[in-house]
Design a protein around this motif. Structure first.
Motif, mmCIF file in Angstrom:
data_model
loop_
_atom_site.group_PDB
_atom_site.id
_atom_site.type_symbol
_atom_site.label_atom_id
_atom_site.label_comp_id
_atom_site.label_asym_id
_atom_site.label_seq_id
_atom_site.Cartn_x
_atom_site.Cartn_y
_atom_site.Cartn_z
ATOM 1 N N UNK A 74 -15.670 29.469 -1.564
ATOM 2 C CA UNK A 74 -15.484 28.635 -1.512
ATOM 3 C C UNK A 74 -14.352 27.827 -1.071
ATOM 4 N N UNK A 75 -13.858 28.084 -2.520
ATOM 5 C CA UNK A 75 -12.481 27.038 -2.231
ATOM 6 C C UNK A 75 -11.152 27.687 -1.935
ATOM 7 N N UNK A 76 -11.415 29.016 -2.265
ATOM 8 C CA UNK A 76 -10.207 30.231 -1.412
ATOM 9 C C UNK A 76 -10.697 30.399 0.951
ATOM 10 N N UNK A 80 -7.891 28.975 2.114
ATOM 11 C CA UNK A 80 -6.928 29.801 3.143
ATOM 12 C C UNK A 80 -6.920 29.906 4.474
ATOM 13 N N UNK A 81 -7.963 29.831 5.227
ATOM 14 C CA UNK A 81 -9.126 29.836 6.579
ATOM 15 C C UNK A 81 -8.464 28.191 7.104
ATOM 16 N N UNK A 82 -9.198 27.363 6.421
ATOM 17 C CA UNK A 82 -9.488 25.912 6.898
ATOM 18 C C UNK A 82 -8.073 25.611 6.737
ATOM 19 N N UNK A 83 -7.586 25.268 5.860
ATOM 20 C CA UNK A 83 -5.854 24.714 5.660
ATOM 21 C C UNK A 83 -4.851 25.815 5.633
ATOM 22 N N UNK A 87 -1.002 32.386 -0.014
ATOM 23 C CA UNK A 87 -2.209 33.078 -0.991
ATOM 24 C C UNK A 87 -2.174 32.079 -2.297
ATOM 25 N N UNK A 88 -1.003 32.344 -2.487
ATOM 26 C CA UNK A 88 -0.281 31.870 -3.879
ATOM 27 C C UNK A 88 -0.427 30.248 -4.001
ATOM 28 N N UNK A 89 -0.367 29.873 -3.036
ATOM 29 C CA UNK A 89 -0.732 27.739 -3.241
ATOM 30 C C UNK A 89 -2.544 28.005 -3.190
ATOM 31 N N UNK A 90 -3.663 28.345 -2.857
ATOM 32 C CA UNK A 90 -4.677 28.315 -2.982
ATOM 33 C C UNK A 90 -4.860 29.034 -4.276
#
Length: 154
Positions: A74-76, A80-83, A87-90
């Motif tokens: 969910x957090x990934x 990545x998708x919603x916000x 990749x590195x920020x997430x």
């Protein structure tokens, strides 16, 4: 109004009986099928066993396997998708926030799991879990937004 609800409930029950996987497809790409097969697997692993000890084992097994995985995914996905973050920020955000999210999950989800395995019939476990998961997703969204607001203020 109660007639409409009654008719809808009967239609849902019929579809649940005829097409259990298709009917449980809240989150059709992941959570519906995952929940369907998870609960079938739990019933197979603990076939014929009942009682508080068995329920506790189911809850513990669920919490050490699917809970960490679901929160991580969910957090990934959210980052990545919603916000639409990189990749590195997430991954940095997940590294920072995941332990707190998972610890909070382990305070909340065992209660849900206990109710689900102890009181909810097998065919309704996914929909019950999905309803609670919707509330959990709201919590995770609010957590993600509060962290984002804190970052913007700094």
């Amino acid at each position: 109004m109660s007639d409409i609800v009654n008719v809808a409930w009967k239609k849902y029950l019929l579809q649940l009986q005829l097409h259990p996987l298709r009917t449980k497809l809240y989150g059709f790409a992941y959570s519906g099928p995952f929940g369907h097969f998870l609960h079938k697997l739990m019933d197979k692993i603990f076939r014929g066993k009942t009682g508080n000890e068995t329920v506790a084992k189911k809850v513990i097994l669920e919490q050490i396997t699917s809970s960490p995985w679901n929160n991580f995914l969910f957090m990934m996905y959210y980052g990545l998708v919603i916000e639409g973050r990189s990749w590195s920020t997430v991954t940095n955000k997940v590294k920072k926030d995941y332990p707190a999210v998972q610890l909070t999950a382990w305070r909340f989800w065992p209660i849900v799991g206990w109710v689900n395995y102890q009181y909810i019939p097998l065919q309704f476990r996914v929909i019950f879990h999905s309803f609670v998961a919707s509330c959990w997703a709201i919590f995770l969204n609010l957590k993600a937004r509060s962290t984002l607001a804190t970052i913007k203020k700094a």
